[in-house]
Motif scaffolding. Sequence first.
Motif, PDB file in Angstrom:
ATOM      1  N   LYS B 250      -1.849  -3.604  -7.176  1.00  0.00           N
ATOM      2  CA  LYS B 250      -1.012  -2.860  -6.229  1.00  0.00           C
ATOM      3  C   LYS B 250      -0.107  -3.805  -5.454  1.00  0.00           C
ATOM      4  CE  LYS B 250      -2.680   0.858  -7.713  1.00  0.00           C
ATOM      5  NZ  LYS B 250      -1.853   1.572  -8.685  1.00  0.00           N
ATOM      6  N   PRO B 267       0.410   2.590  -3.502  1.00  0.00           N
ATOM      7  CA  PRO B 267      -0.019   3.138  -4.795  1.00  0.00           C
ATOM      8  C   PRO B 267       1.128   3.345  -5.774  1.00  0.00           C
ATOM      9  CG  PRO B 267      -0.144   4.805  -3.053  1.00  0.00           C
ATOM     10  CD  PRO B 267       0.127   3.506  -2.379  1.00  0.00           C
ATOM     11  N   GLN B 295      -6.721  -2.261  -6.730  1.00  0.00           N
ATOM     12  CA  GLN B 295      -7.528  -1.105  -6.348  1.00  0.00           C
ATOM     13  C   GLN B 295      -8.967  -1.353  -6.784  1.00  0.00           C
ATOM     14  OE1 GLN B 295      -5.546   2.156  -8.342  1.00  0.00           O
ATOM     15  NE2 GLN B 295      -6.895   2.042 -10.104  1.00  0.00           N
TER      16      GLN B 295
END
Lengths: 569, 569
Positions: B250, B267, B295
């Motif tokens: 990310k 995201p 993540q």
Amino acid sequence: MTDLKPKTTAGAVDGPDVKHMKWWGWGVEGTAFHHEDKPAFAPFVKKMVGVDLGSDAITAAPAFDELDIPASRLSSEVASSLSLVVGEGNVVTGDLERVVHTYGKSIRDLIRIRGNIFPRVPDAVVYPATESEVAKIVAAAVEYDLVLIPFGGGSNIVGSLEPMPDEERMVVSLDMGRLDRVLDIDEDGRVARIQAGAQGPDIEEQLNAKGWTMGHFPDSFTHSTLGGWVATRSSGMQSDKFGDIADMTKGLRMVRPDGVVVIRAVPSASTGPSLREMILGSEGRLGVITEVTVQVHRIPEQREILAYLFPTWEAGLAAMQAIAESDANPSVTRVSNEIETEMSFATSKESKGVSALVMQGLQRFLKVKGWDLTKMCLSFIGYEGSEEHVSINQKLVAKIVKKHGGIGVGKGPGVLYDQKKFDTPYLRDFFLDHGGAADVSETSAPWSKLLPLYTEVYAAANRAFEKVGVQGLIMAHLSHSYHSGACLYFTFAFEHGDNALEQYDVVKKAIQDAFIQEGGTVSHHHGVGLEHAPWLGQDVSLPGLALMQGLLDSADPKRNFNPGKVTGK
Amino acid sequence: MTDLKPKTTAGAVDGPDVKHMKWWGWGVEGTAFHHEDKPAFAPFVKKMVGVDLGSDAITAAPAFDELDIPASRLSSEVASSLSLVVGEGNVVTGDLERVVHTYGKSIRDLIRIRGNIFPRVPDAVVYPATESEVAKIVAAAVEYDLVLIPFGGGSNIVGSLEPMPDEERMVVSLDMGRLDRVLDIDEDGRVARIQAGAQGPDIEEQLNAKGWTMGHFPDSFTHSTLGGWVATRSSGMQSDKFGDIADMTKGLRMVRPDGVVVIRAVPSASTGPSLREMILGSEGRLGVITEVTVQVHRIPEQREILAYLFPTWEAGLAAMQAIAESDANPSVTRVSNEIETEMSFATSKESKGVSALVMQGLQRFLKVKGWDLTKMCLSFIGYEGSEEHVSINQKLVAKIVKKHGGIGVGKGPGVLYDQKKFDTPYLRDFFLDHGGAADVSETSAPWSKLLPLYTEVYAAANRAFEKVGVQGLIMAHLSHSYHSGACLYFTFAFEHGDNALEQYDVVKKAIQDAFIQEGGTVSHHHGVGLEHAPWLGQDVSLPGLALMQGLLDSADPKRNFNPGKVTGK
């Protein structure tokens, strides 16, 4: 679109048989928002932004012939050269065509159009029919030092389509509308080759006829193109299941002066810095996207959108976060804050008979449960797949909703949402008629940062409204959930004065600053264009911006391809 | 790793306390493959490639002091300058350190190491401990015109780590091993900030301790780093659930001469050509990745890998395709072709007692069903999530497996697979001891193209074996399923002659050519390096390659950062 009523408008667009939106606003001629059967709407607007919809003071768009359109600067040499490529009828220099291709549909665009503000208008609109014609136009752009701006459906809201005001070279808007076909569906491979100029409904119609769907439904769906989606890294409403356009895009073709970049359609690759992802979001700066190979899905057996209510915004957010972490796989997760929820009810038709009784019953029930109905938040969650999958997922979600104090309110509102989901932009034109300015800003951030970001955006927007001296409205929803975060989408509105653009700038700046300050991104799915370029360095860091500029400069040393967009340079 | 047995080896590596693999092969000192308890292994190898494992003719790696290592060219000025940054003990110029940092672990690398082929060795290995030290080393690289090659775990198999043979400038291998910490777990946001030099086991250990996992388990897991995964766009075995490294990544920090590129962890974003995806796969050419925000997932309640058998390869492929399209969400989908299946059985310990009886019973049952057991294909499918999720998914998969003529054979083989999944590379060193060369090539393509591609790869490899004059083995499995396609992973082996590298080149070229010809990509998850660079232009098209080269040239005009990798220039 039964909810919208006809409205007479000025003029139709010349040129080849390519669909365009109204020159002065959103959507097709003859369709507009009205609120005659929505008794709660005018009071909501009056309360929130002080605008009296009952007043006769309508500021309609001007007549087209009142506008001062700068004359085309297209030289006869270039005109001949382009005509040789695409045929004379596909090089259009008429004022109406050129105005349609000057702006997108942001509030800044609409205010300028209505305000007769046209510092620079494309000198011609050119309609290629094939990739080979695009290649010749790209070659001509380099040869004659033209500026080429690819144009899809014209729905952009970040200034990606307009010529730079001080551009002294000839500017050509390259309308991709004739490249509108689904070329091939590889049913076994689950990928479809589609031309970049195909608009949303065209694509789905061609795919649906053979049992397939792309599953990409952005708000702009009815008037935006595949090429535009890719060039701005768009996201659709059902992205939780189908992914963002970046996930769907497997292969690509992009015309450059030295040939066609061909990215073969493979599901995943480790072939260096990703060209696919350089072209995604490139807004015309690297070349002209002519064809995209996207993954496609069989039309799901079952598709349902259920509505839920949460006692508070915090509860709604927490529920969406829990769903994203769970084993559930919904196609849509969306929750509106209390103001947007009130707005949703205000734009609904008056409940009558049984549904009115049901609504009253529900309200009594929630009050008994201890809910403060002014804090209530409306949520939509979508399910697509086999009957069993839909059923399992609805049960998984129901448990999570219950745990967060929410309740399910069935299919009715979801059906309504589904029918009306593409209509919102019409409302903005209506609002503008009544002296109101409205636009949107959206971001994404990790789950942990969403609530602080939301709070700061509200504080910042309200400070901005105060500074500007208006009674402003800001409302929000969460959409596009991911494992590690989500998109927050803000709509803001106020009664504008004569200095509408300056007022807008103050509010917009406050919101974007808050995104950056709180760890969000400058844009989740609208792109950068000119509108968000001032924040890009803060978003991706100055060394990141320099790296991006290096790519653009090396790809386009003479600045022929939509210069100024994305990086501001 | 109870299945592997100790083996004595030459020397240990100097320098700071950073884990390295053996200088001459895979993995840790004192661990090696053996087949004493696997009676079917030697006959399988004899049959397939003609190598007699019973022979005494072992070609062990040479003693380290037999090697001819070019002297370090590090100038005392640069040595002082680097020592000032990281401390004297962290600038290492000893031969062993330099050899460890010369190559990765491809068969080409191992053959060269054993063959005493060292055209160019890094002149120093530098171990920074902080990003700020990395920044100073990057500045020194530009100031003194050094070549800087970032080094993670050294598991690379595409030549990304070696200095170009004709490099006349000083070459510094930048070992990231001291940057090995999980800095922060945002439990609410589900993202973790991790330093680039952290190796797989370090990361999982630190995450697991708090209940989290990244879920990234490439074959190289035990000896590769997060920075390496990102720099080569790696994929792990459980990518069906957790995604490829590109999906997990990310946020990023990458040191460049003009500062640190900081990609904030969100995201999804539509902020222009994706810098995140330019840095992914960049193999050190854009700068030095120091930190990645990935993540993370809560460790699943339940985790199971079930084994299945299919009557044919075609049936196995079709089942994986159907699973990928279904509502099922397994974490692993893997099916081996009949030869790899035979190899799997051949590397299993001898069945005794009950399990031998079960195996015999199963074989009888399948024969009665009409299966040709020489065509049988072994498949592993993984499930992770709540108990309910695992159960639902196993039922969904069971239906699909049955429809394609397959049968479930329970948890036993899956447990074994799970225990042994990181051991394969040890086998290669063992094989090399016995005069055999083996390596892998992997690709991805849409489902529709997998079978024709597979067929052509087999034909091409066999033509190549014939040309080279060896009895070659090629086997394959499918792994990493996506909605629109999958990865096919080929392992090839043969008894090499004195011209092992030329023989390898012929076979490797045949396979890569077939990938390109049949619509696959040059690499699904091993990266490009030097090994795949010759095919990159065919994969991404020449204008695409030129665009990529433009990015690299603008980012690194003096060619200080791992020059020559990815694009070959």
